[in-house]
Scaffold this motif. Structure first.
Motif, short mmCIF file in Angstrom:
data_model
loop_
_atom_site.label_atom_id
_atom_site.label_comp_id
_atom_site.label_asym_id
_atom_site.label_seq_id
_atom_site.Cartn_x
_atom_site.Cartn_y
_atom_site.Cartn_z
N PRO A 1 0.81 -1.22 0.00
CA PRO A 1 0.00 0.00 0.00
C PRO A 1 0.85 1.27 0.00
CG PRO A 1 -0.13 -1.13 2.12
CD PRO A 1 0.59 -2.04 1.18
N LEU A 2 2.08 1.15 0.45
CA LEU A 2 2.88 2.37 0.54
C LEU A 2 3.38 2.83 -0.82
CD1 LEU A 2 4.91 1.65 3.77
CD2 LEU A 2 2.92 3.11 3.46
N ALA A 3 3.35 1.92 -1.79
CA ALA A 3 3.87 2.27 -3.11
C ALA A 3 3.18 3.51 -3.64
CB ALA A 3 3.66 1.11 -4.07
N PHE A 4 1.91 3.62 -3.36
CA PHE A 4 1.19 4.75 -3.88
C PHE A 4 1.69 6.05 -3.28
CE2 PHE A 4 -2.26 6.27 -6.34
CZ PHE A 4 -2.37 5.27 -7.27
N TYR A 5 2.02 5.99 -2.01
CA TYR A 5 2.56 7.17 -1.36
C TYR A 5 3.95 7.47 -1.89
CZ TYR A 5 -1.34 6.89 1.87
OH TYR A 5 -2.58 6.87 2.40
N THR A 6 4.70 6.41 -2.15
CA THR A 6 6.05 6.58 -2.66
C THR A 6 6.03 7.37 -3.95
OG1 THR A 6 6.38 4.36 -1.85
CG2 THR A 6 8.14 5.31 -3.14
N ASN A 7 5.03 7.06 -4.77
CA ASN A 7 4.94 7.69 -6.07
C ASN A 7 4.68 9.18 -5.96
OD1 ASN A 7 4.89 7.79 -8.83
ND2 ASN A 7 2.70 7.49 -8.92
N SER A 8 4.18 9.57 -4.80
CA SER A 8 3.93 10.98 -4.60
C SER A 8 5.24 11.62 -4.17
CB SER A 8 2.87 11.14 -3.51
OG SER A 8 2.65 12.49 -3.25
N PRO A 9 5.79 12.52 -4.98
CA PRO A 9 7.15 12.99 -4.75
C PRO A 9 7.31 13.73 -3.42
CG PRO A 9 6.08 14.24 -6.51
CD PRO A 9 5.17 13.12 -6.17
N GLY A 10 6.20 14.21 -2.87
CA GLY A 10 6.33 14.98 -1.63
C GLY A 10 6.53 14.13 -0.40
N HIS B 1 4.35 2.61 10.19
CA HIS B 1 4.01 2.39 11.59
C HIS B 1 2.51 2.65 11.83
CE1 HIS B 1 4.49 2.10 15.88
NE2 HIS B 1 3.86 3.25 16.01
N ALA B 2 2.04 3.74 11.24
CA ALA B 2 0.65 4.09 11.44
C ALA B 2 -0.28 2.99 10.93
CB ALA B 2 0.34 5.41 10.74
N PHE B 3 0.09 2.37 9.82
CA PHE B 3 -0.73 1.29 9.26
C PHE B 3 -0.47 -0.04 9.95
CE2 PHE B 3 -0.80 3.56 4.88
CZ PHE B 3 -1.73 4.45 5.37
N GLY B 4 0.50 -0.06 10.82
CA GLY B 4 0.81 -1.31 11.50
C GLY B 4 1.62 -2.25 10.64
N LEU B 5 2.18 -1.74 9.52
CA LEU B 5 2.87 -2.63 8.60
C LEU B 5 4.29 -2.95 9.07
CD1 LEU B 5 1.66 -1.01 5.29
CD2 LEU B 5 0.98 -3.21 6.21
N ASP B 6 4.72 -2.30 10.16
CA ASP B 6 6.07 -2.58 10.64
C ASP B 6 6.11 -3.78 11.58
OD1 ASP B 6 4.57 -1.22 12.46
OD2 ASP B 6 6.17 0.12 13.14
N TYR C 1 -9.56 0.53 9.05
CA TYR C 1 -9.70 1.76 8.27
C TYR C 1 -8.95 1.61 6.97
CZ TYR C 1 -11.37 3.70 12.63
OH TYR C 1 -12.10 3.93 13.75
N SER C 2 -9.52 2.15 5.93
CA SER C 2 -8.87 2.12 4.63
C SER C 2 -7.54 2.85 4.72
CB SER C 2 -9.76 2.76 3.59
OG SER C 2 -9.01 3.09 2.45
N PHE C 3 -6.53 2.31 4.06
CA PHE C 3 -5.24 2.99 4.01
C PHE C 3 -5.33 4.27 3.18
CE2 PHE C 3 -2.60 -1.15 4.57
CZ PHE C 3 -2.98 -1.18 5.89
N PHE C 4 -6.34 4.33 2.34
CA PHE C 4 -6.46 5.47 1.45
C PHE C 4 -7.73 6.23 1.79
CE2 PHE C 4 -3.95 2.23 -0.37
CZ PHE C 4 -2.85 2.92 -0.82
N GLY C 5 -7.57 7.32 2.44
CA GLY C 5 -8.73 8.12 2.81
C GLY C 5 -9.11 7.92 4.26
N GLY C 6 -8.60 6.85 4.88
CA GLY C 6 -8.81 6.67 6.30
C GLY C 6 -10.24 6.40 6.72
N TYR D 1 -4.58 -0.53 -5.32
CA TYR D 1 -3.92 0.28 -4.29
C TYR D 1 -3.32 -0.58 -3.17
CZ TYR D 1 -6.47 4.31 -6.16
OH TYR D 1 -6.96 5.28 -6.96
N ARG D 2 -3.62 -1.86 -3.19
CA ARG D 2 -3.21 -2.73 -2.08
C ARG D 2 -3.79 -2.23 -0.76
NH1 ARG D 2 0.95 -5.64 -4.75
NH2 ARG D 2 -0.04 -5.67 -6.73
N ASP D 3 -5.05 -1.93 -0.79
CA ASP D 3 -5.69 -1.45 0.43
C ASP D 3 -6.07 -2.68 1.26
OD1 ASP D 3 -6.91 0.03 2.32
OD2 ASP D 3 -8.07 1.26 0.93
N TYR D 4 -5.11 -3.17 2.01
CA TYR D 4 -5.29 -4.45 2.71
C TYR D 4 -6.58 -4.56 3.52
CZ TYR D 4 -0.40 -5.48 1.54
OH TYR D 4 0.77 -5.72 0.88
#
Lengths: 568, 327, 320, 290
Positions: free
Chosen positions: C34-43, C54-59, C80-85, C279-282
């Motif tokens: 799911p983080l890939a989508f955030y990665t793609n966002s350059p900011g 950590h917030a998603f518990g993926l660690d 909660y959805s990883f995208f939009g919460g 999106y891999r929204d687990y």
């Protein structure tokens, strides 16, 4: 066994003339009742949900802005998907200033644009004083104040909140409110792109969000309240988002009666909807290139060309031995048939470029020369550099073979076809390029960020577009595979570029900056860590009824002026 | 005559090509008479029964006869409604395996009631009362309870009793019993046969009993028709047939009798060869397996000829001899 | 009956656990995330990614993540959805009506029509009608639904302009039942045609099977009317396997319209699933998987109960 | 056999073949499929052009014009050559997925049926469960996590559609277990594996053959669905599914591009379905049509 069945069958069919079909149906109706009940359930749920729909609103006064992707997060600081979510942001929220199609900043929530000249920015470029408008109210009626601006910037600076981008805010040293409507920001270093950073930052309401324990899960994110020209009305997930005009908008009451952002996931369907008039604007990435020709002659709608800040690149991973040799990269450049790529595969829709900037950008270096598409030249280059054709037809030097993969997010047709064309041309000059496309979630994951790719075909924009700064993707201290931050996935390292990037950000003088970025573009075309192909231009389908639809090359989204949109 | 059949033919046009299952069968049946049709499996005896009920029509099956009349009324020309009133109303039928012949999802009582109400204007409760008495008549213990039972809850014999109760419910003139005891245990077989004879005698119902079981036929039938490959090769009073079989096939059949009791439904092992496909041969159908066949048997079909009191046989060899004797 | 249901419920619980473990493991072992989508966002900086992880518990380890997820699920918290919460339960439930409407209607129509057609085809086996039905069914089942969908859009929407080609309602038209129905026509038409083709095969086979049974001959020999025979004797047993099948198709309500929903922009579960996949929204994926599994289990149970109720030969209390 | 009638003596194989050949649709299906298979096998030799050769100057040539019998696509590739090349992939995926289905399904069903007891219960309930998921749902769920290729697609389709076969072979084995010859084999000292391979496999072959035909058809269709949703065979390799998917956007420019692969899929799938039907009649197996 089979034969006596005949008798029965025949006997039974005797009756078919006597209407057993009807009775059978009656019986079956009972059987289907349970499932029908489901359907009815669907209906009733639906209509209960739609009590908000304004029955008296004239449909002709409604604008349907359609996208291929769905907006899911309406919090302007948190969303990820540029496009539909940006359109929501532009409708519901305001920024301190906007940028108009000519590239000029226009005040929005700020009274005026701060400059060194008007004292808004101190002469060292570090202190920014921003006067806010006093007549702005949130959609819930609460007044907009400096506290909201401070709150917004603090959210962006809070490392615990996963915001979309905190770019630029990392340079902020101190924040303060001089009074209810004046904000003072002190930067730690002169940072030219901060104008853009603020232009990109929508202000969110402090009074609604300050108490949220977890901003990422706030109900606000799906029922946003802003100061913008449109008020959020309802969201039918997977279907549409409706907005009503904000009658008290400080920039003047919007002219359309209802704005609907429609989600249509299939390109063909989206296009068909435009043709039938169910959709007012085919927005987002626009009409697919292969329908561009036809859409211009369709006549049922206008086609508006909207330049977008994205540039299509072939990004090399310079960490790969094949690509460590600059001559290989140049040979590949000779094998890129830019004309066929742009004119044939993309039907002339985008614009070829030799830089990470579109040719129309003020900092674009017009002295750049495109190498011709010349396979012989490519072969000579490789021969001269010692890459010789082996028995298997593939060039190699030492034990390094010119074999590599090229990846992109699967599912984009024109792009995949461009890969095929490139693959064929490279094969002709003795390189073996394997296509290794994956879903976006894989390509853009560790595969890209940890520089695990050989070559990727991507469309990326400069971080602070329209600011020409590109350090995020070329500065040597921003290689994530080595330093853990930045977006320099090609692992490009060039001291002069590093130096120029620093200088470019430290000055606010545009002429000086132009000189700097010209030089950067020159070096990049010579060093070729990536090959720019073209800058994007979307062909938007716009209903003939919609007036004042003006695309803005400096915004990622065409809704920047939707307060002025009007249906005739 | 209650039933009169002349030159009944049944042709199948199945997936394996056209094929004549019944080939010119003729016989008469008097009121209250019990006729047995005997033969190996596949000889066409069941087809005869189904043809009488007109249950074979359509879908590539063609039934024809010079004359097929019940009580002087031609069965072949009846319309759909009329033939339905004959089925069950005037001719009832019971089948080999009653457990599969009864609908598995309907209580047996209801199936009997359905039969009654299809032919007689009776209220539901009256029909139920009648069904109850029929159950008692056919010797079903605890009939009240059994009315509500499903076939799978009853034994094979019990199911056959239900079938018989159903068959006699509308007092038909005639009963077609197609191998009614084949699927049953030997002890139960006897009970069912007794019951069958009993009810037919009681109501004066004519019976056509189809069976390959010589033992069953011997005790039950007035007359026996022996079928081979779709045709009746010999017909005559039971005692005559058993005592003085005229056709070589009948003789062979009787010779194998003890074995038939053991291997129910199996082809007769001691008759050499297999049953030939009907109409496949020019001459006598049995000729290839016949140990007394002469040249003529292979070239011409023997007609049925009378050789004694109500005794007819279709065999060149026998009739020639018998004819010579008679002369 | 009680013990049947009880034992099946226990089995169901075990199965649901199994499905969830397999699904969860598979999802997390797979490349990309799911983080890939955030990665793609350059900011988004690397530090942000760590924070998000950590917030998603993926660690946490996959096993721990599963335990957390499962215990939340048991307490009714779908995550909660990883995208939009947004809460996953909310996301799913707002999509359910649309899918139920589309799929339920299509299945109801298809079962009615398909069964009717199948019965007639069986009764008139080898007739011209039967052959035509066979041919139709084969053709309907031999092309992917998206092909039919796009064709229908092209012909009825774009060229003829008779029908709306996507979405669920005329936007802004309020409670417009007529408009709603016109939006249903094409997607339901396409889906129902394909499902009906399948049902006509099922019911034809079932009825043919029944027509060959001894008891059908008995019914004829009883002098019953053909109509009565077909309905009371034929359909009664012919419907048995169909009832069971209908129960087993329950999960189709969730996932059956996946492709059709994409083509017709139908705001249902299929779209949610496809998007969540890319999106891999687990949390959303797991919720949909579990919902589908739950419906599958329920469908199985319902099929068994329905069969048990309809068929006296199946003794209650013993699983079929 | 409640009613006996004389039938011509005929050996069962012959009779079966005759029944199959009476099934006109099945015969046509078989011929079509044979033709397609032969074409696929010899594709590299009978293709008029290199299926992957791009020539943008030659694009959108309509069928029956110039050298290209079925025209060219948007990259100027010869449609006929691509169809032929695609048939190799699609048929191969169909067949290998089917084999996979047969093997996994048979092993699960046989193992469960043979062992009985709780192993049986668990395996078969799992089978029931998986059978309940819409196939495409299951397939996509897995497909997302595995990079698409000919091998992985066939494996995925195979691994997500073995359940029916498992049920069939399970049922077969349960009924065969009742019969004597298994007992005899066991008494003769045959091992379990040997019994399964030598006795059970041949005996449950017939209904599995029918299911195999239908499974192949199903796999070909599934491949097109997966392509449509973006997880299919990667370019440049053509498959019927991805040709169809790519042709979508050209529907209005050159509808033939969508018609030909569509027709190929329809033809192959229909043929396989009819063959399945014909086999069913021929072998006279009562398949629970699911």
């Amino acid at each position: 066994m089979r034969k006596e069945r005949r008798g029965v069958a025949e006997a039974a069919s005797e009756a078919s003339g006597q209407g057993y079909g009807r009775r059978t149906l009656l019986h079956l109706t009972a059987g289907g009742a349970a499932i029908a009940a489901f359907a009815v359930g669907g209906f009733s749920y639906r209509f209960r949900d739609r009590h908000l729909a304004p029955g008296q609103l004239a449909l002709s006064d409604q604008c349907v802005d359609a996208f291929l992707h769905e907006a899911v997060n309406f919090n302007p600081l948190l969303y990820m998907e540029a496009g539909p979510e940006t359109a929501v942001e532009y409708s519901v929220f305001d920024t301190l200033w906007k940028i108009d199609p000519s590239g000029q900043y226009v005040p929005n929530l700020a009274e005026r644009i701060p400059t060194v000249g008007n004292g808004g920015i101190s002469s060292d470029g570090l202190d920014w004083t921003i006067q806010l408008r006093r007549d702005v109210r949130w959609h819930d009626g609460k007044p907009f104040t400096a506290r909201d601006v401070l709150f917004t910037l603090r959210v962006l600076m809070n490392p615990a909140i996963p915001v979309r981008s905190r770019n630029g805010q990392t340079n902020v040293e101190a924040l303060s409110a001089l009074d209810e409507h004046t904000v003072r920001i002190r930067l730690s270093r002169p940072f030219a792109a901060y104008m853009v950073a603020l232009e990109r930052t929508s202000i969110i309401p402090e009074h609604l969000l300050a108490m949220e324990p977890d901003l990422t899960r706030a109900p606000f994110n799906s029922r946003p309240i802003g100061t913008g020209p449109f008020r959020f009305q309802e969201h039918i997930a997977g279907d549409y988002i409706a907005f009503l005009p904000n009658l008290d908008y400080h920039g003047g009451k919007p002219a359309i009666g209802r704005l609907i952002q429609k989600y249509i996931p299939d390109q063909q369907t989206l296009f068909a909807q435009l043709q039938t008039g169910a959709v007012t604007v085919l927005d987002g990435k626009g009409i697919p290139a292969d329908l561009y020709e036809r859409s211009r002659t369709d006549g049922r709608f206008n086609v508006v060309l909207a330049p977008a800040p994205y540039v299509e690149f072939l990004y090399f991973n310079l960490g790969r031995p094949q690509f460590a040799d600059k001559q290989v990269r140049h040979a590949i450049h000779y094998a890129v048939d830019r004309t066929a790529w742009v004119d044939q595969l993309y039907y002339g829709l985008p614009e070829a470029t030799l830089s990470y900037l579109p040719t129309s950008h003020w900092a674009y270096n017009h002295m750049l020369k495109a190498p011709p598409f010349d396979l012989d030249k490519a072969r000579q280059l490789l021969d001269a550099a010692g890459w010789l054709i082996q028995s298997d037809g593939v060039r190699a030097k030492g034990d390094v073979r010119l074999t590599f993969t090229c990846s992109t997010a699967a599912g984009e047709k024109s792009r995949e076809e461009a890969q095929l064309l490139l693959q064929q041309n490279l094969r002709d000059i003795g390189m073996e390029m394997a296509i290794h496309n994956m879903p976006g979630a894989v390509v853009y994951g560790d595969y890209t960020t940890n520089s695990e790719f050989d070559m990727v075909l991507v469309g990326w924009d400069p971080m602070f577009y329209p600011d020409p700064d590109y350090s995020e993707r070329v500065a040597s201290h921003l290689i994530p595979a080595k330093t853990g931050r930045g977006a320099n996935y090609s692992q490009f390292s060039h001291p002069e570029v590093d130096q120029l990037c620093r200088e470019g950000l430290a000055t606010l003088d545009q002429e000086e900056r132009r000189r700097i970025y010209w030089r950067i573009q020159e070096i990049l075309l010579e060093e070729l860590p990536f090959i720019p192909i073209f800058s994007y231009r979307s062909a938007l389908g716009v209903s003939k009824q919609l007036k004042n639809f003006v695309p803005n090359p400096y915004t990622p989204c065409n809704s920047w002026n939707n307060a002025q949109w009007r249906m005739s | 005559m209650l039933l009169s059949v002349r030159n009944l033919c049944v042709d199948f046009h199945g997936e394996d090509g056209p094929f004549r299952a019944v080939d010119g069968v003729s016989f008469d049946l008097a009121d209250g008479e019990r006729l047995a049709i005997m033969g190996e499996s596949g000889c066409g005896k069941s087809s005869v029964a189904l043809a009488l009920m007109r249950l074979l029509e359509g879908g590539g099956v063609h039934v024809s006869a010079d004359h097929l009349a019940l009580d002087g009324r031609s069965l072949l020309t009846l319309d759909a409604r009329a033939i339905r009133s004959v089925r069950g109303g005037e001719i009832a039928m019971i089948f080999q395996d009653a457990t599969t012949a009864l609908h598995p999802l309907i209580p047996v009582g209801a199936q009997v009631v359905e039969m009654i109400r299809a032919h007689r204007r009776l209220s539901r409760s009256a029909a139920r009362t009648l069904a109850l008495s029929l159950f008692q008549r056919v010797g079903i213990a605890a009939p009240e309870r059994r009315l509500a039972a499903y076939p799978h809850e009853l034994s094979g014999g019990m199911c056959q009793r239900v079938m018989i109760a159903m068959a006699i419910a509308c007092r038909p003139r005639m009963l077609l019993a197609d191998e009614p005891t084949t699927a049953l245990d030997v002890t139960v077989q006897a009970q069912i046969m007794d019951l069958l004879l009993d009810v037919s005698a009681e109501s004066g119902m004519a019976v056509i009993l189809i069976s390959h079981d010589l033992g069953v036929i011997a005790g039950a039938a007035d007359r026996v028709a022996v079928m081979y490959a779709g045709a009746i090769v010999e017909i005559g009073p039971t005692e005559t047939i058993y005592a003085l079989p005229a056709h070589p096939y009948t003789r062979a059949l009787l010779d194998t009798a003890p074995r038939v009791d053991i291997g129910v439904g199996e082809p007769l092992p001691v008759i050499p060869g297999n049953v030939a496909g009907a109409h496949a041969l020019v001459g006598c159908q049995f000729a290839p397996r016949c140990d007394v066949a002469v040249d003529r048997c292979h070239s011409a079909r023997p007609p049925s000829r009378r050789i004694g009191d109500r005794h007819e046989v279709a065999c060149w060899v026998t009739t020639d001899t018998a004819g010579a004797d008679a002369r | 009956m009680g013990s049947l249901i009880l034992s099946r419920l226990v089995q169901a619980a075990v199965l649901l656990i199994g499905v969830s473990v397999i699904g969860f493991t598979l999802m997390h072992l797979a490349p990309g995330g799911p983080l890939a989508f955030y990665t793609n966002s350059p900011g988004v900086s690397t530090a942000d990614l760590v924070q998000m992880k950590h917030a998603f518990g993926l660690d946490r380890s996959v096993a721990m993540q599963y335990l957390f997820w499962a215990s939340d699920m048991l307490r009714g918290n779908w995550g909660y959805s990883f995208f939009g919460g947004r809460p996953v339960r909310e996301l799913v439930f707002e999509r359910l009506p649309a899918t139920f409407e589309l799929m339920g209607l299509s299945m109801a129509l298809a079962m009615l029509a398909g069964t009717g057609i199948g019965v007639v085809a069986a009764v008139r086996k080898d007739s011209l009608f039967d052959h035509l039905v066979t041919l139709w069914a084969m053709l309907a089942l031999s092309l992917p639904t998206f092909w039919y969908g796009l064709l229908a859009i092209f012909v009825f929407g774009e060229r003829l302009g008779w029908l709306p080609v996507g979405g669920r309602s005329t936007l802004g038209a309020g409670e417009d039942i007529a408009g709603h129905v016109t939006h249903l026509v094409l997607p339901v038409g396409v889906l129902a045609t394909v499902i009906a083709a399948q049902w006509s095969r099922y019911s034809r086979a079932a009825i043919l099977d029944v027509l060959g049974q001894d008891y059908m001959r008995t019914a004829l020999a009883k002098g019953l009317s053909p109509l009565r025979i077909l309905i009371r004797h034929g359909l009664r047993s012919g419907m048995l396997p169909l009832i069971a099948l209908a129960g087993l198709q329950l999960p189709m309500l969730v996932g059956g319209a996946l492709v059709t929903e994409t083509v017709f922009a139908w705001p249902g579960m299929g779209l949610l699933f496809v998007n969540a996949l890319s999106y891999r929204d687990y949390p959303v994926l797991m919720a949909l998987l579990m919902l589908s599994a739950l419906l599958a289990v329920m469908g199985n149970l319902l099929a068994d109960i329905a069969s048990a109720l309809a068929d006296p030969r199946i003794r209650l209390g013993r699983s079929a | 056999m409640s009613m006996g009638f004389a039938h011509r003596p005929r050996r069962p194989v012959q009779a079966g073949l005759r029944r199959f050949s009476r099934h006109r649709f099945a015969v046509v299906g078989l011929l079509v499929l044979l033709a397609m298979t032969v074409a696929a096998l010899f594709a590299p030799w009978i293709s008029p052009f290199d299926p992957d050769r791009i020539d943008v100057a030659q694009r959108y040539i309509l069928p029956l014009s110039a050298d290209h019998i079925l025209g060219t696509d948007d990259l100027g590739r010869d449609v006929l050559s691509r169809l032929l090349s695609a048939s190799r992939v699609s048929l191969l995926i169909g067949v290998s997925a089917m084999l996979m289905t047969l093997i996994v399904g048979f092993l699960v069903g046989a193992f469960a049926g043979y062992c009985g007891g709780w192993i049986d219960a668990i395996l078969m309930r799992l089978t029931d469960m998986l059978l309940c998921f819409p196939n495409i749902f299951l397939l996509l769920f897995v497909a997302v996590f595995v990079p698409p290729s000919r091998v992985s697609l066939a494996a995925l389709i195979g691994l997500t559609s073995w359940m029916e076969i498992a049920r069939i072979s399970h049922g077969q084995i349960r009924s065969l277990k009742q019969r004597d010859f298994l007992e005899a084999a066991r008494l003769a000292g045959a091992s379990n594996v040997r019994i399964i391979m030598r006795q059970i496999l041949p005996n449950s072959m017939t209904p599995m053959l029918v299911a195999a035909a239908l499974n192949t058809a199903n796999a070909i269709l599934l491949e097109s669905y997966v392509s449509f949703l973006g997880y299919g065979i990667q370019p440049p390799q053509a498959s019927w599914g991805n040709m169809l998917t790519y042709a979508q956007s050209e529907f209005a420019i050159d509808p033939w591009l969508a018609v030909f692969p569509g027709a190929a899929i329809a033809l192959a799938v229909t043929s396989l379905n009819f063959i399945g039907d014909g086999l069913r009649d021929m072998l006279d197996v009562r398949l629970k049509s699911r």
